[in-house]
Design an enzyme around this catalytic site. Structure first.
Site, PDB file in Angstrom:
ATOM      1  N   GLY A 109       0.828  -1.185   0.000  1.00 31.95           N
ATOM      2  CA  GLY A 109       0.000   0.000   0.000  1.00 31.95           C
ATOM      3  C   GLY A 109       0.876   1.255   0.000  1.00 31.95           C
ATOM      4  N   GLY A 110       0.270   2.373  -0.293  1.00 32.68           N
ATOM      5  CA  GLY A 110       0.992   3.638  -0.236  1.00 32.68           C
ATOM      6  C   GLY A 110       1.431   4.136  -1.594  1.00 32.68           C
ATOM      7  N   GLN A 111       2.256   5.175  -1.556  1.00 35.09           N
ATOM      8  CA  GLN A 111       2.670   5.846  -2.771  1.00 35.09           C
ATOM      9  C   GLN A 111       4.175   5.658  -2.981  1.00 35.09           C
ATOM     10  OE1 GLN A 111       0.686   9.664  -3.188  1.00 35.09           O
ATOM     11  NE2 GLN A 111      -0.934   8.970  -1.847  1.00 35.09           N
ATOM     12  N   PHE A 112       4.878   6.703  -3.407  1.00 34.12           N
ATOM     13  CA  PHE A 112       6.321   6.594  -3.615  1.00 34.12           C
ATOM     14  C   PHE A 112       7.077   6.830  -2.313  1.00 34.12           C
ATOM     15  CE2 PHE A 112       5.402   7.330  -8.109  1.00 34.12           C
ATOM     16  CZ  PHE A 112       6.285   6.442  -8.707  1.00 34.12           C
TER      17      PHE A 112
ATOM     18  N   CYS B 128       5.416   9.902  -0.324  1.00 39.56           N
ATOM     19  CA  CYS B 128       4.086   9.478   0.133  1.00 39.56           C
ATOM     20  C   CYS B 128       2.973  10.379  -0.367  1.00 39.56           C
ATOM     21  CB  CYS B 128       4.051   9.332   1.648  1.00 39.56           C
ATOM     22  SG  CYS B 128       5.278   8.171   2.260  1.00 39.56           S
TER      23      CYS B 128
END
Length: 193
Positions: A50-53, A155
């Site tokens: 899960g999550g972004q960069f 994020c």
């Protein structure tokens, strides 16, 4: 990690926690926006968490947890809260007050010397579950090159009141060994054996 998680889920292997450092790289989670990769100066890996960069690299303690939540407590929100608490308690061993935020994932520290509303992220969280076994985990910034975060919107948080920090950036010359000792103690208190 995937192989071990499958073996744990099948009852063929015990739970496992890895403490490691990556070479400089960016990882993207399932919610990553391509526009948040500003300058791919390091390899980029799609992770499935899960999550972004986020950035991982030398000077950052990465903690990958492969735990059987079916046996422990099948509650994803409680697990994420426990990961946040793991980072918070570990930071407290260095007299750093890490805090949760309802609108932002991770662990944050207030930076009043920058402005009264400035906060920096010191620990990131990204997880995945397969058959109730956890994958991925947390990272704590001990002494990474903070300029490496400039290649991404960490994020997905673009607000200039939020940045990234580390124990050394806060004036605390901790070593990885020091952090590992604090992590292991906090893990035992939160997750047990």
């Amino acid at each position: 990690m995937e192989t071990r998680a499958a073996a744990i889920a099948a009852g063929h292997a015990p739970e496992l926690v890895w403490l490691l450092e990556h070479p400089p790289l960016y990882t993207s989670g399932t919610s990553a926006n391509a526009s948040d990769l500003l300058d791919a100066k390091f390899p980029v890996f799609a992770t499935g968490r899960g999550g972004q960069f986020t950035y991982h690299g030398p000077g950052q303690r990465v903690v990958y947890l492969m735990l059987d939540l079916k046996r422990r407590r099948p509650d994803v929100r409680a697990y994420v809260a426990n990961l946040e608490q793991l980072a918070i308690q570990t930071l407290a061993a260095f007299n750093v007050r890490g805090e949760r935020r309802e609108d932002r994932v991770g662990v944050w520290v207030k930076r009043p010397e920058k402005s009264t509303s400035h906060e920096d992220k010191i620990a990131a969280i990204g997880v995945r579950l397969k058959r109730w076994v956890t994958l991925h985990g947390i990272s704590i910034n001990v002494e990474p090159d903070l300029s490496h975060f400039a290649g991404i919107v960490p994020c997905g948080v673009e607000d200039t009141h939020f940045g990234v920090t580390s124990l050394v950036d806060l004036g605390l010359p901790a070593t990885m060994h020091d952090v590992d000792v604090a992590l292991k103690k906090s893990f035992s208190e939160i997750f047990g054996g």
